[in-house]
Design a protein around this motif. Structure first.
Motif, mmCIF file in Angstrom:
data_model
loop_
_atom_site.group_PDB
_atom_site.id
_atom_site.type_symbol
_atom_site.label_atom_id
_atom_site.label_comp_id
_atom_site.label_asym_id
_atom_site.label_seq_id
_atom_site.Cartn_x
_atom_site.Cartn_y
_atom_site.Cartn_z
ATOM 1 N N UNK A 72 0.911 -1.221 0.110
ATOM 2 C CA UNK A 72 0.011 -0.118 0.174
ATOM 3 C C UNK A 72 0.862 1.199 0.125
ATOM 4 N N UNK A 73 2.119 1.107 0.693
ATOM 5 C CA UNK A 73 2.965 2.404 0.783
ATOM 6 C C UNK A 73 3.649 2.582 -0.724
ATOM 7 N N UNK A 74 4.022 1.628 -1.259
ATOM 8 C CA UNK A 74 4.600 1.590 -2.458
ATOM 9 C C UNK A 74 3.656 2.215 -3.558
ATOM 10 N N UNK A 75 2.489 1.866 -3.610
ATOM 11 C CA UNK A 75 1.309 2.214 -4.296
ATOM 12 C C UNK A 75 0.993 3.781 -4.217
ATOM 13 N N UNK A 76 0.935 4.108 -2.830
ATOM 14 C CA UNK A 76 0.410 5.530 -2.462
ATOM 15 C C UNK A 76 1.740 6.366 -3.048
ATOM 16 N N UNK A 77 2.850 6.071 -2.590
ATOM 17 C CA UNK A 77 4.029 6.595 -3.099
ATOM 18 C C UNK A 77 4.331 6.921 -4.497
ATOM 19 N N UNK A 78 4.309 5.992 -5.699
ATOM 20 C CA UNK A 78 4.057 5.936 -6.855
ATOM 21 C C UNK A 78 2.971 6.993 -7.338
ATOM 22 N N UNK A 79 1.832 6.784 -6.504
ATOM 23 C CA UNK A 79 0.742 7.665 -7.038
ATOM 24 C C UNK A 79 1.123 9.121 -6.805
ATOM 25 N N UNK B 263 1.463 6.444 6.183
ATOM 26 C CA UNK B 263 1.275 8.033 6.269
ATOM 27 C C UNK B 263 -0.017 8.362 5.622
ATOM 28 N N UNK B 264 -0.864 9.390 6.247
ATOM 29 C CA UNK B 264 -2.145 9.822 5.403
ATOM 30 C C UNK B 264 -1.627 10.484 4.297
ATOM 31 N N UNK B 265 -2.446 10.862 3.250
ATOM 32 C CA UNK B 265 -2.092 11.469 1.940
ATOM 33 C C UNK B 265 -1.214 12.664 2.087
ATOM 34 N N UNK B 266 -1.819 13.540 3.040
ATOM 35 C CA UNK B 266 -1.396 14.727 3.079
ATOM 36 C C UNK B 266 0.088 14.669 3.930
ATOM 37 N N UNK B 267 0.494 13.822 4.577
ATOM 38 C CA UNK B 267 1.818 13.495 5.323
ATOM 39 C C UNK B 267 2.693 12.884 4.210
ATOM 40 N N UNK B 268 2.173 12.327 3.518
ATOM 41 C CA UNK B 268 2.959 11.731 2.475
ATOM 42 C C UNK B 268 3.616 12.542 1.526
ATOM 43 N N UNK B 269 2.672 13.429 1.064
ATOM 44 C CA UNK B 269 2.995 14.787 0.066
ATOM 45 C C UNK B 269 4.002 15.578 0.573
#
Length: 77
Positions: free
Chosen positions: A15-22, A66-72
């Motif tokens: 899930x983290x890999x997918x979120x990072x790529x996105x 992380x949530x979306x905002x934190x990741x960005x």
């Protein structure tokens, strides 16, 4: 930018890999994203809990998603 997702293949790691790529795509970052699944290589980063996120050689997140905002925010620092 060199981004590594550390994890042995669990659901959270994927899930983290997918979120990072996105997020990299949405933010239009010039970054190379790779997945590290080898436990010995993960240990070289001093990470005890996965998933973990490494940006340019520095561990910035470990043991949770992380949530979306934190990741960005992590990706644009």
């Amino acid at each position: 930018m060199d981004i590594k997702v550390l994890g042995t293949g669990c659901a959270k790691c994927k899930a983290l890999e997918k979120a990072v790529t996105a997020s990299v795509s949405v933010l239009k970052l010039a970054a190379e994203v790779s997945k590290v699944e080898d436990i010995m290589e993960i240990m070289q980063f001093g990470v005890m809990n996965t998933p973990a996120l490494v940006i340019d050689g520095k561990v910035v997140l470990s043991g949770r998603l992380p949530n979306d905002k934190e990741l960005k925010n992590l990706l644009t620092q």
